[in-house]
Design a protein around this motif. Structure first.
Motif, PDB file in Angstrom:
ATOM      1  N   CYS A   2       0.842  -1.185   0.000  1.00 49.97           N
ATOM      2  CA  CYS A   2       0.000   0.000   0.000  1.00 49.97           C
ATOM      3  C   CYS A   2       0.881   1.240   0.000  1.00 49.97           C
ATOM      4  O   CYS A   2       2.059   1.181   0.356  1.00 49.97           O
ATOM      5  CB  CYS A   2      -0.888   0.030   1.242  1.00 49.97           C
ATOM      6  SG  CYS A   2      -1.955  -1.408   1.408  1.00 49.97           S
TER       7      CYS A   2
ATOM      8  N   ILE B 164      -6.730   0.813  -2.897  1.00 51.16           N
ATOM      9  CA  ILE B 164      -6.649   2.266  -2.980  1.00 51.16           C
ATOM     10  C   ILE B 164      -5.443   2.718  -3.805  1.00 51.16           C
ATOM     11  O   ILE B 164      -5.405   3.841  -4.289  1.00 51.16           O
ATOM     12  CB  ILE B 164      -6.592   2.859  -1.552  1.00 51.16           C
ATOM     13  CG1 ILE B 164      -7.898   2.536  -0.825  1.00 51.16           C
ATOM     14  CG2 ILE B 164      -6.349   4.353  -1.564  1.00 51.16           C
ATOM     15  CD1 ILE B 164      -7.874   2.861   0.646  1.00 51.16           C
ATOM     16  N   TYR B 165      -4.470   1.835  -3.999  1.00 50.50           N
ATOM     17  CA  TYR B 165      -3.227   2.220  -4.669  1.00 50.50           C
ATOM     18  C   TYR B 165      -3.450   2.737  -6.099  1.00 50.50           C
ATOM     19  O   TYR B 165      -3.108   3.875  -6.409  1.00 50.50           O
ATOM     20  CB  TYR B 165      -2.236   1.041  -4.662  1.00 50.50           C
ATOM     21  CG  TYR B 165      -0.937   1.358  -5.341  1.00 50.50           C
ATOM     22  CD1 TYR B 165       0.020   2.146  -4.713  1.00 50.50           C
ATOM     23  CD2 TYR B 165      -0.662   0.887  -6.617  1.00 50.50           C
ATOM     24  CE1 TYR B 165       1.215   2.455  -5.346  1.00 50.50           C
ATOM     25  CE2 TYR B 165       0.532   1.186  -7.253  1.00 50.50           C
ATOM     26  CZ  TYR B 165       1.472   1.973  -6.606  1.00 50.50           C
ATOM     27  OH  TYR B 165       2.655   2.283  -7.232  1.00 50.50           O
TER      28      TYR B 165
ATOM     29  N   ASN C  37      -5.386   6.069  -7.114  1.00 48.10           N
ATOM     30  CA  ASN C  37      -4.725   7.308  -6.718  1.00 48.10           C
ATOM     31  C   ASN C  37      -3.393   7.519  -7.434  1.00 48.10           C
ATOM     32  O   ASN C  37      -2.537   8.268  -6.967  1.00 48.10           O
ATOM     33  CB  ASN C  37      -4.539   7.332  -5.204  1.00 48.10           C
ATOM     34  CG  ASN C  37      -5.866   7.504  -4.519  1.00 48.10           C
ATOM     35  OD1 ASN C  37      -6.467   8.573  -4.585  1.00 48.10           O
ATOM     36  ND2 ASN C  37      -6.369   6.437  -3.910  1.00 48.10           N
TER      37      ASN C  37
END
Length: 152
Positions: free
Chosen positions: A69, A114-115, A118
């Motif tokens: 992450c 989430i990586y 974004n």
């Protein structure tokens, strides 16, 4: 029993926490000993230590899985940052190189959900064989019976 170990605790407590079978008992088989390494640090030394401990656990029969992450997700890129490729002492291994070796040995490597959303790139930028984890799947990994979680 689940264990959550921070980077410092992992280095200090992991050997003390390891269960040793009593006489007449056999060690648990690998599928009974899951481990999740959650790596978020962008620091190359921290990344390498997390992967060295993951490699050591694999050698002890544990079934590791790696979740990358934040800045650590960059290790999974086809073109990782220069710091991830720089060999570190004492063995002259880089974090990206050790990650590739673990992946080649069958360790599941994923970036967090989430990586990619974004970043200015998509899954095509990830090395072959690196997946994108889903929160429910990772929750199942760290709540599995007997799971050990290392967090760096």
């Amino acid at each position: 029993m689940r264990r959550l170990l921070t980077a410092t605790a992992a280095m200090i407590l992991l050997p003390a926490c390891a269960s040793v079978p009593s006489e007449g008992q056999s060690a648990p088989v690998a599928e009974d000993r899951p481990m999740l390494t959650v790596l978020t640090s962008g620091d190359a030394e921290t990344q390498l230590m997390a992967l060295v401990l993951t490699r050591a656990a694999l050698a002890k029969g544990v079934t590791p899985r790696i979740l990358l992450c934040s800045a650590a997700g960059d290790l999974a890129l086809k073109d990782p940052p220069p710091d991830a490729l720089a060999p570190l002492q004492p063995k002259g291994v880089s974090p990206a190189g050790l990650l590739r070796s673990l992946k080649a040995d069958g360790v599941k490597v994923e970036v967090c959900a989430i990586y990619l959303p974004n970043r200015p790139f998509g899954a095509e930028a990830l090395e072959d064989g690196v997946g994108v984890a889903t929160p429910p799947d990772i929750a199942s990994a760290f709540t599995a019976a007997g799971a050990t979680v290392l967090s760096f």
